[in-house]
Scaffold this motif. Structure first.
Motif, PDB file in Angstrom:
ATOM      1  N   ARG B 110       2.860   9.631 -29.604  1.00 49.70           N
ATOM      2  CA  ARG B 110       1.818  10.623 -30.310  1.00 49.70           C
ATOM      3  C   ARG B 110       0.649  10.464 -31.269  1.00 49.70           C
ATOM      4  O   ARG B 110      -0.049  10.542 -30.849  1.00 49.70           O
ATOM      5  CB  ARG B 110       2.675  11.553 -31.659  1.00 49.70           C
ATOM      6  N   LYS B 520      -1.016  11.752  -9.916  1.00 59.76           N
ATOM      7  CA  LYS B 520      -0.837  13.447 -10.455  1.00 59.76           C
ATOM      8  C   LYS B 520      -0.460  13.327 -11.662  1.00 59.76           C
ATOM      9  O   LYS B 520      -1.178  13.865 -12.683  1.00 59.76           O
ATOM     10  CB  LYS B 520       0.472  14.152  -9.845  1.00 59.76           C
ATOM     11  N   GLN B 521      -1.102  11.559 -12.293  1.00 60.31           N
ATOM     12  CA  GLN B 521      -1.374  11.623 -13.618  1.00 60.31           C
ATOM     13  C   GLN B 521      -2.367  11.638 -13.994  1.00 60.31           C
ATOM     14  O   GLN B 521      -4.095  11.406 -13.321  1.00 60.31           O
ATOM     15  CB  GLN B 521      -1.249   9.830 -14.322  1.00 60.31           C
ATOM     16  N   PRO B 522      -3.136  12.491 -15.234  1.00 65.30           N
ATOM     17  CA  PRO B 522      -4.830  12.746 -15.331  1.00 65.30           C
ATOM     18  C   PRO B 522      -4.944  11.317 -15.616  1.00 65.30           C
ATOM     19  O   PRO B 522      -4.514  11.344 -15.964  1.00 65.30           O
ATOM     20  CB  PRO B 522      -4.646  13.937 -17.099  1.00 65.30           C
ATOM     21  N   VAL B 523      -6.847  11.779 -15.748  1.00 65.36           N
ATOM     22  CA  VAL B 523      -7.527  10.535 -16.151  1.00 65.36           C
ATOM     23  C   VAL B 523      -8.479   9.560 -16.707  1.00 65.36           C
ATOM     24  O   VAL B 523      -8.642   9.175 -16.922  1.00 65.36           O
ATOM     25  CB  VAL B 523      -8.159  10.038 -14.349  1.00 65.36           C
ATOM     26  N   GLN B 524      -8.492  11.503 -17.058  1.00 64.92           N
ATOM     27  CA  GLN B 524     -10.098  11.834 -18.254  1.00 64.92           C
ATOM     28  C   GLN B 524      -9.977  10.862 -19.255  1.00 64.92           C
ATOM     29  O   GLN B 524     -10.567  10.783 -19.684  1.00 64.92           O
ATOM     30  CB  GLN B 524      -9.477  13.770 -18.922  1.00 64.92           C
ATOM     31  N   GLN B 525      -8.259  10.773 -19.447  1.00 65.54           N
ATOM     32  CA  GLN B 525      -8.183  10.085 -20.476  1.00 65.54           C
ATOM     33  C   GLN B 525      -7.683   9.060 -21.157  1.00 65.54           C
ATOM     34  O   GLN B 525      -7.118   8.480 -19.649  1.00 65.54           O
ATOM     35  CB  GLN B 525      -7.037  10.120 -21.568  1.00 65.54           C
ATOM     36  N   ILE B 528      -4.194   7.506 -20.846  1.00 66.41           N
ATOM     37  CA  ILE B 528      -3.165   7.099 -20.269  1.00 66.41           C
ATOM     38  C   ILE B 528      -3.847   6.360 -18.854  1.00 66.41           C
ATOM     39  O   ILE B 528      -3.037   6.445 -18.002  1.00 66.41           O
ATOM     40  CB  ILE B 528      -3.290   8.562 -19.900  1.00 66.41           C
ATOM     41  N   ILE B 551     -10.634   8.078  -8.109  1.00 62.44           N
ATOM     42  CA  ILE B 551     -10.234   9.251  -9.284  1.00 62.44           C
ATOM     43  C   ILE B 551     -10.515   9.433 -10.566  1.00 62.44           C
ATOM     44  O   ILE B 551     -12.126  10.059 -10.810  1.00 62.44           O
ATOM     45  CB  ILE B 551      -9.113   9.545  -9.393  1.00 62.44           C
ATOM     46  N   VAL B 554     -14.581   9.639 -10.023  1.00 61.74           N
ATOM     47  CA  VAL B 554     -15.903   9.944  -9.189  1.00 61.74           C
ATOM     48  C   VAL B 554     -15.819  11.421 -10.455  1.00 61.74           C
ATOM     49  O   VAL B 554     -16.683  11.758 -10.468  1.00 61.74           O
ATOM     50  CB  VAL B 554     -15.510  11.029  -8.443  1.00 61.74           C
ATOM     51  N   HIS B 555     -14.997  11.815 -11.193  1.00 59.27           N
ATOM     52  CA  HIS B 555     -14.828  12.513 -12.222  1.00 59.27           C
ATOM     53  C   HIS B 555     -15.157  11.937 -13.501  1.00 59.27           C
ATOM     54  O   HIS B 555     -16.657  12.906 -14.128  1.00 59.27           O
ATOM     55  CB  HIS B 555     -13.854  12.134 -12.976  1.00 59.27           C
ATOM     56  N   HIS B 559     -19.652  13.642 -14.358  1.00 57.93           N
ATOM     57  CA  HIS B 559     -19.762  14.069 -15.674  1.00 57.93           C
ATOM     58  C   HIS B 559     -20.107  13.275 -16.368  1.00 57.93           C
ATOM     59  O   HIS B 559     -20.012  13.389 -18.155  1.00 57.93           O
ATOM     60  CB  HIS B 559     -17.978  13.689 -16.520  1.00 57.93           C
TER      61      HIS B 559
END
Lengths: 329, 734
Positions: B110, B520-525, B528, B551, B554-555, B559
């Motif tokens: 956390r 399938k893990q998010p890449v935005q952060q 992570i 991924i 490109v993201h 952005h």
């Protein structure tokens, strides 16, 4: 244990999670597209972050573009058109948290779009579109960074023989499911079934790209001779984490059939097929089917308002594992 | 004070019972360890937590298990291996020891900030650095020990070690601190209630994994029942529940030997082999009272004789815990000899004349019933026990189970009873199904380790790859299912990285599933993303790592974070997209070389310039920027030096294989001024190089995929003419 992730409005008609299940795209009856996000990845509460009326009629299908090509969805509209929307924040734009812009709009020409699915190929992004006149078109993205430029790569019909079709064909719905495997040695393939008034269109066929001749070939038909004309409501190709065969679910009025598809073609280039189960439980039409990521559990949703989970036991016998009923009618 | 009584007894009975003169002290007896009243608040407990598993309902995993020292989750991938011979770190003993815990990792998960992952996981090392040989990559090569070259003995030993570790992890009964003066009337101690999970685990261990216990199975079952009979009380009557009731009444009773339940309680305790309780209860007998001794000498002698006989019961087992009653014999001949002698003593006592002198009816009947039980009188035993499991534990023989069940049929079936049925029936499938149904995927995945070693049939069944299961074994299937449960939760998936360890121990399908999960893990952060890439690196999953970086690239690019986007695309070695980006930049640079916004792009190109050496496209862009700058200077009038530099840049660009062909003509077109200059700036060989390129370009133009640059139609001929004229002039110069 149930926990509400997201609350959709009454007029929501279809929805789709993105690749990592962190965003939800929802299409509405009035043609509104909404995007739901969670505030951070560990949270599982989703709130709308963008909303806009993108079509004049009901959006009945939304499909995410593979993540290698950005955050984008395609919307299929009841008027037969479809559009691709993308989230972009350029240097020239005013800082806006979620700027979704229209990349491409496919107008209605000869026929309406019934289904559309993106498939990941090693070299390029392919988009399969099924039309109400029974046509299947394969488009290819020209520029991996721009979702504007699409080129028609192939056009065919969902039939094994090449006999000319006389008369007008009318299709109510179609269902496309790509082979989700991303293996370099494997050619792209997908399964397609129609719900039409022409029996030979209906049965689900597996199409594979023939690199040498740059064409799509039907390599298998997923229906027994006596069921060949059955109208197909939905198809779903299971992920394969190492099975010596593929698994495909096909929903028709007779139930959900589970098919095994061989991996190695025979001398004619055809793949062996075996129907291993016919699952009944849904009353009425099956609307949608999804596999879990291991390809062990199939979820199906239907007009009876229930989501059913199906699994195979240790003896390979498929059965209904659980049912999720909607609480309100 | 009681010595008198004992002495008395001995003088009369010494010919019957040749027991050593135990210095009997009233408070000296310990009870079966876990035989306990329910006290849910006593000490830490094992909590069962339901996770939101995507795959199977009823996913129970043990959580909040304290493991000594370091937080177990952190240790997992890097912990030294436990297995003999230092096998892979994925060996069951080292990995299964770490059921997901909540507290320490939960906190770090956390509160984790972005650099956390890289600093704690790999000090001073970039998370995307080239992979070093890691323990976990070894783990992939040796997925989960298949014991290929192991001696059977070592294997048994290892599995037992594994089982003991798990057992202790599932919680040890905590005893309430022993008071100095124990209440004599407390026959059952207040200790924490054991869990069914632990009971089930130990039951499987007794029957399958503990090779030593095969010889003394009855004793093992007696121990097991002593520990877990209380659990069975929830569905049926047990000796345990009877004793609990009895204890409640002991406090109020005055002359307990008159009381029927007292004798029934003793019989029951004896029937299931809880010798301590028997002796303790016997010594509460009224004849021990000081004021009674005179009148009831014989009666007291009989009670004590039975108590001594009970406490000297021969038991065949490797060892007896301190304070446990009975005499321990390690081998069967010794045991049989002692057993015969002991029975002889009982028989003698049974026929003795003292019974006639015993005036107290209940005592006489009660004691004689105890003797019958000790002699193995079936009817007495059946009377004394409550359910077939107790009876079975007593009889301790496989084929008696059916009989026992008929004698004491159960109305409701307890989960442990069902498990026992499967074990007795030697039906591995039933055992697995019961484990799965009652105790969840954790239990099945780990119990298989015990089942396979205990029986050849089970091993074949569990290890055989089956077509129906998609070409994997039952063992792998259950492990996959449990790994999916772990994967569905952030704590066990990323924070502690336990899920990947389990997945990689699934030899056939684990890796593909891990790849799908990673994809399938998010890449935005960033945090992570780095963690995901770290897992890829640990398990040598280069291809999926490259997909994830693609991924992410490109993201970021889309952005508005161009630099970060290019960084990740370069890491992914995504030439296609990088070339597209350099084309976009080229167009932009070409159009706006003199404009103000070029500054913005120049910064980006500068950034790319340092990183782009390995990957084509952007290297070219860097050079093109230099070339454009030189041209600009020529326009500004700083002629000669700048012109020479511009020519050098041009030749470098045209020679460089990373310069996309579609830029050749625009480059030459831009250079018309240089080509036309007098005296010539390009020598013969340089001019020939450019002419050759032009020729190549003419050939390329006839190909269908050629993309015509956005130039005036006469551009090509203008360049060709300028080059030809320059060639002529250069010849003259040389």
């Amino acid at each position: 244990m149930e926990k509400s992730l997201v609350t959709l409005q009454q007029d929501a008609h279809c929805s789709s999670w993105n690749y990592c299940a962190q965003r939800l795209a929802v299409g509405s009856v009035d043609g509104t597209l909404s995007i739901f996000d969670s505030s951070d990845p560990s949270s599982s509460t989703f709130t709308p972050t963008w909303k806009s009326k993108v079509h004049d009629a009901c959006i009945f299908k939304v499909a995410w573009v593979p993540p290698e090509y950005g955050d984008a969805v395609a919307c299929v509209c009841a008027d037969g058109s479809c559009s691709i929307w993308e989230e972009v924040e350029g240097h020239h734009r005013v800082a806006q948290p979620h700027g979704w812009t229209l990349c491409k709009h496919f107008d209605v020409h000869a026929a309406q779009v019934l289904d559309l699915q993106f498939g990941f190929c090693l070299t390029s992004l392919k988009m399969i579109v099924a039309y109400s006149n029974g046509d299947v078109k394969v488009y290819e993205l020209q520029d991996p960074l721009e979702l504007k430029k699409w080129e028609l790569q192939a056009e065919f019909r969902n039939v094994i023989d090449s006999l000319p079709i006389t008369g007008k064909v009318s299709c109510q719905s179609a269902s496309i499911s790509w082979n989700p495997q991303r293996v370099e040695s494997q050619q792209p393939s997908f399964v397609l079934g129609f719900n039409s008034d022409l029996p030979k269109f209906n049965s689900s066929k597996v199409w594979e790209f023939d690199e040498a001749h740059q064409r799509w070939l039907p390599v298998a038909e997923l229906s027994l001779p006596e069921d060949r004309g059955d109208q197909v409501y939905s198809v779903a190709w299971a992920p394969n984490i190492g099975r010596p065969y593929e698994v495909i679910a096909v929903a028709t009025s007779k139930g959900i059939a589970i098919w095994h598809l061989g991996l190695n073609p025979d001398t004619d280039g055809k793949l062996s097929v075996e129907k291993v189960a016919l699952l009944s439980g849904h009353e009425g039409e099956v609307w949608q089917m999804e596999w879990d990521m291991s390809g062990m559990t199939l979820a199906s949703a239907g007009s009876d308002g229930a989501v059913r989970l199906w699994q195979s036991n240790l003896n390979g016998v498929w059965h209904e594992q659980a049912t999720l009923e909607t609480t309100s009618s | 004070m009681h010595q008198a009584g004992i002495r008395n007894t001995n003088t009369h009975l010494s010919d019957i019972v040749d027991a050593p003169r135990v210095a009997y002290q009233r408070h000296d007896f310990t009870l079966p360890k876990t035989l306990a009243l329910q006290n849910p608040n006593a000490g830490p407990r094992l909590r069962l937590r339901r996770l939101p598993g995507p795959v199977l309902a009823g996913a129970l995993i043990p959580a909040a298990v304290p493991v000594s020292g370091t937080p177990p989750g952190r240790r997992t991938p890097a912990s030294p291996s436990h297995g003999p011979g230092g096998t892979a770190s994925a060996s069951p003993s080292s990995q299964a020891l770490h059921p997901p815990e909540t507290t320490p990792v939960a906190r770090s998960w956390r509160s984790a900030s972005a650099p956390e992952s890289s600093t704690t996981r790999s000090e001073g090392e970039s998370p995307t650095a080239p992979s070093r040989p890691s323990r976990c990559s070894r783990a992939r090569r040796i997925p989960w020990p298949r014991w290929p070259g192991w001696a059977l003995g070592a294997r048994w030993e290892h599995v037992m070690g594994f089982s003991n570790d798990i057992s202790s992890l599932l919680g040890n009964p905590k005893h309430a601190p022993r008071s100095i003066v124990e209440d004599a009337k407390v026959v059952l101690k207040n200790v924490e209630e054991p869990t069914c999970l632990k009971a089930a685990w130990e039951l499987i261990e007794v029957f399958y994994a503990d090779k030593q216990s095969q010889a003394w199975l009855p004793e093992r079952l007696v121990d097991w029942l002593a520990s877990y009979d209380c659990l069975l009380s929830t569905t049926e009557g047990t000796v345990y529940s009877e004793l609990v009731d009895l204890q409640k009444e002991l406090a109020t009773l005055q002359v307990i030997e008159n009381y029927q339940k007292y004798w029934e309680g003793i019989s029951s305790a004896l029937a299931v082999g809880w010798l301590h309780i028997v002796v303790k209860l016997l010594r509460l007998h009224g004849s021990y009272q000081l004021d009674q001794l005179g009148n009831r000498e014989t009666e007291n002698g009989l009670v004590e004789a039975v108590a001594v006989l009970v406490s000297k019961m021969p038991r065949m087992r490797p060892e007896l815990a301190d304070g446990t009653l009975g005499e321990c014999f390690k081998t069967k001949p010794e045991f049989m000899k002692a057993w015969e002698r002991w029975r002889g003593q009982i028989a003698k006592l049974e026929c003795s004349a003292f019974w006639i002198q015993c005036e107290h009816d209940q005592t006489r009947e009660g004691l004689r019933k105890l003797l019958q039980i000790m002699l193995g009188n079936t009817n007495s035993i059946i009377d004394a026990s409550f359910n077939w499991m107790e009876l079975y534990g007593l009889e301790g023989m496989h084929n008696l189970a059916q009989k026992c069940m008929q004698l004491k049929p159960s109305s409701q079936s307890h989960e442990l009873t069902s498990l026992m049925l499967g074990i007795i029936g030697e039906n591995t499938e039933v055992v697995l199904a019961e484990c799965s149904r009652s105790f969840g995927p954790w239990m099945v995945a780990h119990a298989i380790e015990l089942l396979t070693i205990g029986s050849n049939g089970a091993e074949t069944l569990l290890h055989e790859e089956q077509y129906n299961l998609g070409g994997i074994s039952i063992e792998e299937l259950y492990r996959l299912v449990y790994a999916q449960v772990l994967s569905s939760h952030a704590l066990t998936w990323q924070a502690s990285e336990i899920a990947p360890v389990y997945l990689m121990s699934c030899a056939t399908q684990g890796m593909r599933l891990l790849e799908i999960l990673l994809y399938k893990q998010p890449v935005q952060q960033n945090q992570i993303l780095l963690k995901t890439l770290e897992i890829c690196r640990l398990y040598d999953l280069d291809s999926i790592s490259s997909d994830i970086m693609k991924i992410a690239g490109v993201h970021q690019w889309k952005h508005g974070r161009k630099g970060s986007g290019v960084f990740w695309l370069q890491k992914a070695q995504d030439e296609v997209r990088l070339n597209r980006i350099s084309q976009q930049l080229f167009d932009y640079v070409g159009k706006s070389i003199s404009g103000n916004s070029f500054k913005q792009w120049e910064g980006l190109i500068e950034l790319l310039g340092q990183e782009a050496k390995t990957v084509g496209g952007l290297d070219f862009l860097h050079k093109y920027r230099d070339f454009k700058k030189s041209l600009q200077q020529i326009k500004d009038g700083k002629a000669s030096d700048a012109a020479r530099q511009a020519v050098e840049s041009l030749i470098l660009l045209m020679k460089n294989p990373s310069t996309p062909q579609k830029f050749w003509l625009p480059l030459l077109h831009d250079s018309l001024k240089l080509l036309r200059s007098q005296p010539p700036l390009l020598n013969v060989s340089q001019t020939n190089l450019l002419l050759n390129k032009l020729q190549e370009l003419s050939v390329a133009r006839s190909r269908p995929d050629y993309c015509e640059p956005n130039l005036p139609p006469e551009a090509l001929s203008a360049v060709r003419l300028a080059l030809a004229m320059n060639l002529g002039r250069a010849f003259l110069e040389e």
